[in-house]
Scaffold this motif. Structure first.
Motif, PDB file in Angstrom:
ATOM      1  N   HIS A  50       0.849  -1.189   0.000  1.00 19.45           N
ATOM      2  CA  HIS A  50       0.000   0.000   0.000  1.00 19.45           C
ATOM      3  C   HIS A  50       0.880   1.232   0.000  1.00 19.45           C
ATOM      4  O   HIS A  50       1.765   1.392   0.840  1.00 19.45           O
ATOM      5  CB  HIS A  50      -0.912   0.037   1.232  1.00 19.45           C
ATOM      6  N   TYR A  51       0.647   2.110  -0.981  1.00 22.24           N
ATOM      7  CA  TYR A  51       1.424   3.334  -1.124  1.00 22.24           C
ATOM      8  C   TYR A  51       0.544   4.514  -0.769  1.00 22.24           C
ATOM      9  O   TYR A  51      -0.618   4.580  -1.169  1.00 22.24           O
ATOM     10  CB  TYR A  51       1.920   3.468  -2.565  1.00 22.24           C
ATOM     11  N   ARG A  52       1.113   5.465  -0.021  1.00 24.71           N
ATOM     12  CA  ARG A  52       0.354   6.632   0.403  1.00 24.71           C
ATOM     13  C   ARG A  52       1.234   7.873   0.308  1.00 24.71           C
ATOM     14  O   ARG A  52       2.275   7.953   0.945  1.00 24.71           O
ATOM     15  CB  ARG A  52      -0.112   6.436   1.847  1.00 24.71           C
ATOM     16  N   SER A  53       0.842   8.826  -0.511  1.00 27.31           N
ATOM     17  CA  SER A  53       1.567  10.091  -0.620  1.00 27.31           C
ATOM     18  C   SER A  53       0.839  11.157   0.177  1.00 27.31           C
ATOM     19  O   SER A  53      -0.394  11.208   0.175  1.00 27.31           O
ATOM     20  CB  SER A  53       1.648  10.524  -2.086  1.00 27.31           C
ATOM     21  N   HIS A  54       1.605  12.006   0.878  1.00 25.25           N
ATOM     22  CA  HIS A  54       0.944  13.113   1.585  1.00 25.25           C
ATOM     23  C   HIS A  54       1.541  14.446   1.209  1.00 25.25           C
ATOM     24  O   HIS A  54       1.672  15.359   2.013  1.00 25.25           O
ATOM     25  CB  HIS A  54       0.944  12.904   3.102  1.00 25.25           C
ATOM     26  N   GLY A  55       1.939  14.552  -0.071  1.00 24.57           N
ATOM     27  CA  GLY A  55       2.228  15.859  -0.622  1.00 24.57           C
ATOM     28  C   GLY A  55       3.639  16.376  -0.442  1.00 24.57           C
ATOM     29  O   GLY A  55       3.933  17.494  -0.838  1.00 24.57           O
ATOM     30  N   THR A  56       4.553  15.598   0.144  1.00 29.46           N
ATOM     31  CA  THR A  56       5.934  16.037   0.239  1.00 29.46           C
ATOM     32  C   THR A  56       6.734  15.327  -0.850  1.00 29.46           C
ATOM     33  O   THR A  56       6.178  14.687  -1.722  1.00 29.46           O
ATOM     34  CB  THR A  56       6.531  15.702   1.623  1.00 29.46           C
ATOM     35  N   ASP A  57       8.051  15.423  -0.769  1.00 23.23           N
ATOM     36  CA  ASP A  57       8.891  14.755  -1.753  1.00 23.23           C
ATOM     37  C   ASP A  57       9.009  13.262  -1.471  1.00 23.23           C
ATOM     38  O   ASP A  57       9.681  12.539  -2.198  1.00 23.23           O
ATOM     39  CB  ASP A  57      10.292  15.374  -1.773  1.00 23.23           C
ATOM     40  N   TYR A  58       8.387  12.819  -0.387  1.00 26.71           N
ATOM     41  CA  TYR A  58       8.432  11.402  -0.022  1.00 26.71           C
ATOM     42  C   TYR A  58       7.023  10.870   0.186  1.00 26.71           C
ATOM     43  O   TYR A  58       6.138  11.573   0.652  1.00 26.71           O
ATOM     44  CB  TYR A  58       9.238  11.201   1.260  1.00 26.71           C
ATOM     45  N   GLY A  59       6.826   9.606  -0.165  1.00 31.33           N
ATOM     46  CA  GLY A  59       5.574   8.922   0.110  1.00 31.33           C
ATOM     47  C   GLY A  59       5.827   7.812   1.116  1.00 31.33           C
ATOM     48  O   GLY A  59       6.967   7.535   1.493  1.00 31.33           O
ATOM     49  N   ARG A  60       4.783   7.171   1.555  1.00 30.06           N
ATOM     50  CA  ARG A  60       4.889   6.098   2.540  1.00 30.06           C
ATOM     51  C   ARG A  60       4.383   4.798   1.940  1.00 30.06           C
ATOM     52  O   ARG A  60       3.358   4.779   1.247  1.00 30.06           O
ATOM     53  CB  ARG A  60       4.059   6.439   3.777  1.00 30.06           C
ATOM     54  N   VAL A  61       5.083   3.712   2.222  1.00 25.71           N
ATOM     55  CA  VAL A  61       4.725   2.397   1.706  1.00 25.71           C
ATOM     56  C   VAL A  61       4.628   1.414   2.867  1.00 25.71           C
ATOM     57  O   VAL A  61       5.461   1.420   3.771  1.00 25.71           O
ATOM     58  CB  VAL A  61       5.775   1.896   0.686  1.00 25.71           C
ATOM     59  N   LEU A  62       3.588   0.594   2.838  1.00 25.17           N
ATOM     60  CA  LEU A  62       3.463  -0.541   3.746  1.00 25.17           C
ATOM     61  C   LEU A  62       3.547  -1.788   2.886  1.00 25.17           C
ATOM     62  O   LEU A  62       2.795  -1.925   1.917  1.00 25.17           O
ATOM     63  CB  LEU A  62       2.128  -0.486   4.497  1.00 25.17           C
ATOM     64  N   ALA A  63       4.452  -2.690   3.205  1.00 17.80           N
ATOM     65  CA  ALA A  63       4.644  -3.886   2.375  1.00 17.80           C
ATOM     66  C   ALA A  63       4.898  -5.097   3.253  1.00 17.80           C
ATOM     67  O   ALA A  63       5.584  -5.013   4.277  1.00 17.80           O
ATOM     68  CB  ALA A  63       5.812  -3.688   1.402  1.00 17.80           C
ATOM     69  N   ALA A  64       4.311  -6.235   2.841  1.00 17.37           N
ATOM     70  CA  ALA A  64       4.555  -7.511   3.518  1.00 17.37           C
ATOM     71  C   ALA A  64       5.207  -8.467   2.527  1.00 17.37           C
ATOM     72  O   ALA A  64       4.934  -8.418   1.324  1.00 17.37           O
ATOM     73  CB  ALA A  64       3.252  -8.101   4.050  1.00 17.37           C
ATOM     74  N   PHE A  65       6.079  -9.323   3.043  1.00 16.34           N
ATOM     75  CA  PHE A  65       6.813 -10.277   2.213  1.00 16.34           C
ATOM     76  C   PHE A  65       6.628 -11.679   2.773  1.00 16.34           C
ATOM     77  O   PHE A  65       6.657 -11.872   3.993  1.00 16.34           O
ATOM     78  CB  PHE A  65       8.307  -9.941   2.199  1.00 16.34           C
ATOM     79  N   GLU A  66       6.442 -12.637   1.870  1.00 11.87           N
ATOM     80  CA  GLU A  66       6.403 -14.028   2.292  1.00 11.87           C
ATOM     81  C   GLU A  66       7.820 -14.452   2.647  1.00 11.87           C
ATOM     82  O   GLU A  66       8.675 -14.614   1.773  1.00 11.87           O
ATOM     83  CB  GLU A  66       5.859 -14.913   1.177  1.00 11.87           C
ATOM     84  N   ILE A  67       8.057 -14.625   3.924  1.00 11.35           N
ATOM     85  CA  ILE A  67       9.427 -14.875   4.394  1.00 11.35           C
ATOM     86  C   ILE A  67       9.363 -15.447   5.800  1.00 11.35           C
ATOM     87  O   ILE A  67       8.451 -15.120   6.558  1.00 11.35           O
ATOM     88  CB  ILE A  67      10.226 -13.549   4.388  1.00 11.35           C
ATOM     89  N   ASN A  68      10.301 -16.308   6.139  1.00 15.99           N
ATOM     90  CA  ASN A  68      10.332 -16.786   7.517  1.00 15.99           C
ATOM     91  C   ASN A  68      11.145 -15.826   8.379  1.00 15.99           C
ATOM     92  O   ASN A  68      11.739 -14.875   7.878  1.00 15.99           O
ATOM     93  CB  ASN A  68      10.891 -18.221   7.599  1.00 15.99           C
ATOM     94  N   ASN A  69      11.185 -16.077   9.652  1.00 18.42           N
ATOM     95  CA  ASN A  69      11.827 -15.150  10.578  1.00 18.42           C
ATOM     96  C   ASN A  69      13.335 -15.379  10.730  1.00 18.42           C
ATOM     97  O   ASN A  69      13.973 -14.783  11.579  1.00 18.42           O
ATOM     98  CB  ASN A  69      11.166 -15.241  11.961  1.00 18.42           C
ATOM     99  N   HIS A  70      13.889 -16.253   9.910  1.00 14.90           N
ATOM    100  CA  HIS A  70      15.294 -16.603  10.101  1.00 14.90           C
ATOM    101  C   HIS A  70      16.102 -16.455   8.814  1.00 14.90           C
ATOM    102  O   HIS A  70      16.968 -17.258   8.532  1.00 14.90           O
ATOM    103  CB  HIS A  70      15.398 -18.040  10.625  1.00 14.90           C
ATOM    104  N   GLU A  71      15.811 -15.440   8.027  1.00  5.99           N
ATOM    105  CA  GLU A  71      16.586 -15.175   6.816  1.00  5.99           C
ATOM    106  C   GLU A  71      17.480 -13.973   7.060  1.00  5.99           C
ATOM    107  O   GLU A  71      17.024 -12.826   7.031  1.00  5.99           O
ATOM    108  CB  GLU A  71      15.663 -14.935   5.622  1.00  5.99           C
ATOM    109  N   PRO A  72      18.765 -14.189   7.315  1.00  8.50           N
ATOM    110  CA  PRO A  72      19.664 -13.100   7.720  1.00  8.50           C
ATOM    111  C   PRO A  72      19.902 -12.059   6.644  1.00  8.50           C
ATOM    112  O   PRO A  72      20.269 -10.928   6.954  1.00  8.50           O
ATOM    113  CB  PRO A  72      20.970 -13.844   8.060  1.00  8.50           C
TER     114      PRO A  72
END
Length: 514
Positions: free
Chosen positions: A464-486
Motif C-alpha cells: 500500500h502506497y500513500r503520498s501526503h504531498g511532500t517529496d516522499y511517500g509512505r509504503v506498507l509492504a509484507a513479504f512471504e518470508i520466515n523469521n530466520h533469513e539473515p
C-alpha cells in the motif's frame, strides 16, 4: 558603498547583538507583523501572537539570513558568485538575495525536486543545477563547485552571519511587544532559534525562549542528550523545512546556552496547528511553519500556563497544495477531536446498531468493515470527541463495560496511514509473512528500484502506497518470508530507504493478516 560589521568565528553574545542591530536585511525585507490570534487566545486563556514570517517575498524567514551573509561578502567574493544546496526555502532566499545584489547564484537541488520549487528559484533569479538523489548529495556537489569554480558557499543555518540575520526576527519582536512572557521558535538546523535566543537573552533575559522540534527530526534534543551535535539515523519528512539530521556546530553552541526549554511534537499536532492558523488568521502555513504553535499548545497544556503573553513564529508558507489532504485527515487526531478504535462485535444482525447505541449519541466519523468470520466482526471505527484524551479513555471504558473488546488505534501510525484504507482484504491461505513500512522518494524509478531489489527473492504479499504531498511517500509492504533469513534486512539497508519493522502492529493483525 556601505561597510558592514563582519562577525568572527564563534562570536560572543555582544558581537551577535552588534551584528543584529547593524544588519543590512532591511534593504530587502520589511518588518513583518506581530498579529494577535483571537480565537486561540480565548481558547487557551492566554494572549497569543503570531510573527508573520510568511509575509516575505519568498514566504519564509530564510531571506533574512541569506541576505545578511551575501551582502557582507567582499567585492571579490561577490564577483565570483554564490552557491548553495537546497530544495526549499533557503534556495529561494539565496536566489532572491543574490539577484537583488547583482550576483550570480547557483542553487544545487536534488534531481527529483518538484517543478514548483525549481521554478520558484528560477523566478527569483537563481540558476538551478539538478544533482543527486537527496539533499546530502546535492550539498556535496555545491561544496565541490565552490572549491572548483570559486563560488562562495552559503550554508542554510550553521554560520554566524546567517544566525545574525535570523536574529532580526527577535529585534522586531521586542520592538513590537516588550511585554512578552515566552517566545516559541521552530528548530531545524537551529539558525532561527539561535539567532532569536542570543538576542533576547542580551536585551530582555526575563523572556523565556522555547525551541520546538518535530518528533521525527529532533536533532537538537539528541545533541543536548549527547552533549554535542550527533547525526540522527533517519528523519521524517512531513515537516521538511526542519527535516535536519544533524544540528549545526555553532547553532548548537548557542541553543544549548540560551534556549530556556525544548519541546517536541508529532505530525498530528502540527496538522492541528496548521488548521488553527487558518481558522484564526486565514493563513496557510507549511508544516514547519506551524511547528512553533504546535509546541506552544503542548507547552501550555503541560505547564498549565494561564494569562501570559505568548508569541510563536510562523516561519513559512511554502506549502505543497497536495499535502493539504493529509493535513485535513490528521488535524482532528492532533487536536484530540477524534478517536480511532478496533472494536470486536458479534457477527449478527443488529450488532452495529447496538454498538452505536452504546456510544450514547456520540458521532461516528468513520467505520470500515468486511465479513471475515461467522462468530465475530472486527470494525475499524472513528468517533468524534469534544473533551480530548479524557473522553477517549471514557469511551474505551464504556465500551468495555458493554463487553466489547476494544483496542485504541489513535496513536498507531500504520493504522492511520495505511490500514484504514485497506480493510476488507485478507489472504485466502495461511501465509508466513513479515510486515515493514518504508519512506519512498517521490521519484521516477524509485518503485522499480524497490521491486527489482526485493521481489526477485521474496514474494510481496501486501503493498500500500500513500503520498501526503511532500517529496516522499509512505509504503506498507509484507513479504512471504520466515523469521530466520539473515539477508533480508541487509537488502533493505542497501536500498537506502528509511524502513521500520511492523511485525507486531495490532491494526495489521486485526484487519489484514491471517
Amino acid at each position: 558603498m556601505a561597510k558592514f560589521y563582519r562577525l568572527p568565528e564563534a562570536p560572543g553574545a555582544a558581537e551577535y547583538l552588534h551584528a543584529v542591530l547593524c544588519s543590512p536585511v532591511y534593504e530587502i525585507v520589511q518588518v513583518t507583523p506581530l498579529q494577535k490570534m483571537k480565537k486561540i487566545s480565548a481558547r487557551f486563556d492566554n494572549a497569543i501572537f503570531v510573527k508573520r514570517e510568511d509575509h516575505h517575498q519568498v514566504h519564509s524567514f530564510k531571506l533574512r539570513g541569506a541576505y545578511t551573509m551575501i551582502a557582507k561578502l567582499t567585492k571579490e567574493q561577490k564577483a565570483h558568485g554564490v552557491v548553495t544546496a537546497s530544495a526549499g526555502n533557503h534556495a529561494q532566499g539565496v536566489a532572491l538575495s543574490a539577484s537583488m545584489l547583482g550576483i550570480k547564484s547557483i542553487i544545487v537541488m536534488p534531481v527529483f525536486t518538484t517543478d514548483l520549487k525549481v521554478d520558484a528559484v528560477r523566478e527569483f533569479g537563481g540558476e538551478t543545477y539538478l544533482y543527486g538523489n537527496n539533499f546530502d548529495e546535492a550539498k556535496i556537489k555545491a561544496i565541490e563547485l565552490s572549491q572548483q569554480k570559486g563560488y562562495h558557499f552559503v550554508p542554510p543555518f550553521d554560520h554566524p552571519e546567517i544566525i545574525a540575520g535570523q536574529g532580526t526576527v527577535a529585534m522586531e519582536l521586542l520592538q513590537q511587544d516588550a511585554h512578552l512572557d515566552r517566545v516559541f521558535v521552530p528548530v531545524g538546523g537551529g539558525g532561527l532559534a539561535a539567532g532569536i535566543a542570543v538576542l533576547i537573552k542580551q536585551l530582555m533575559p526575563q523572556i523565556k525562549v522555547v525551541g520546538v522540534e518535530s518528533k521525527d527530526s529532533d536533532c537538537l534534543r539528541a545533541a543536548l542528550k549527547a552533549g554535542k551535535p550527533v547525526e540522527l539515523r533517519r528523519v521524517g519528512l512531513f515537516a521538511e523545512g526542519v527535516a535536519v539530521k544533524r544540528i549545526g556546530k555553532e547553532t548548537f553552541r548557542l541553543c544549548e546556552k540560551y534556549l530556556d526549554d525544548l519541546v517536541t511534537v508529532d505530525s498530528d499536532a502540527i496538522c492541528s496547528a496548521m488548521k488553527d492558523i487558518f481558522e484564526d488568521i486565514r493563513a496557510v502555513a507549511e508544516p514547519s511553519g506551524a511547528l512553533a504553535l504546535a509546541g506552544m499548545k503542548k507547552y501550555i497544556h503541560e505547564h498549565n500556563i494561564k494569562e501570559e503573553r505568548l508569541a510563536h513564529i510562523l516561519s513559512g508558507s511554502n506549502v505543497n497544495f497536495h499535502g493539504l489532504r493529509y493535513v485535513s485527515e490528521r488535524c482532528e487526531l492532533g487536536e484530540q477531536r477524534e478517536a480511532l478504535m478496533a472494536v470486536t462485535i458479534p457477527e449478527k444482525r443488529g450488532s452495529f446498531l447496538k454498538f452505536c447505541q452504546a456510544l450514547n449519541g456520540r458521532i461516528v466519523t468513520e467505520c470500515n468493515y468486511r465479513y471475515s468470520d461467522a462468530e465475530n466482526a472486527c470494525i475499524f471505527v472513528g468517533v468524534r470527541l469534544t473533551k480530548g484524551l479524557k473522553e477517549r479513555a471514557s469511551i474505551m471504558m464504556q465500551l468495555i463495560n458493554y463487553d466489547y473488546k476494544v483496542i485504541d488505534l489513535s496513536d498507531d501510525e500504520v493504522a492511520k496511514l495505511h490500514v484504514r484504507y485497506m480493510i476488507g482484504g485478507r489472504p485466502s491461505k495461511l501465509l508466513c509473512e513479515r510486515l515493514f513500512s518504508f519512506e519512498f522518494p517521490e521519484a521516477p524509478g524509485a518503485l522499480l528500484k524497490f521491486l527489482q531489489k526485493l521481489s526477485v527473492y521474496w514474494n510481496i504479499s501486501l503493498f500500500h502506497y500513500r503520498s501526503h504531498g511532500t517529496d516522499y511517500g509512505r509504503v506498507l509492504a509484507a513479504f512471504e518470508i520466515n523469521n530466520h533469513e539473515p539477508c533480508f534486512e541487509k537488502y533493505f539497508t542497501e536500498l537506502g530507504y528509511g524502513w521500520h519493522d511492523e511485525e507486531n502492529n495490532q491494526a495489521f493483525r486485526l484487519f489484514l493478516s491471517n
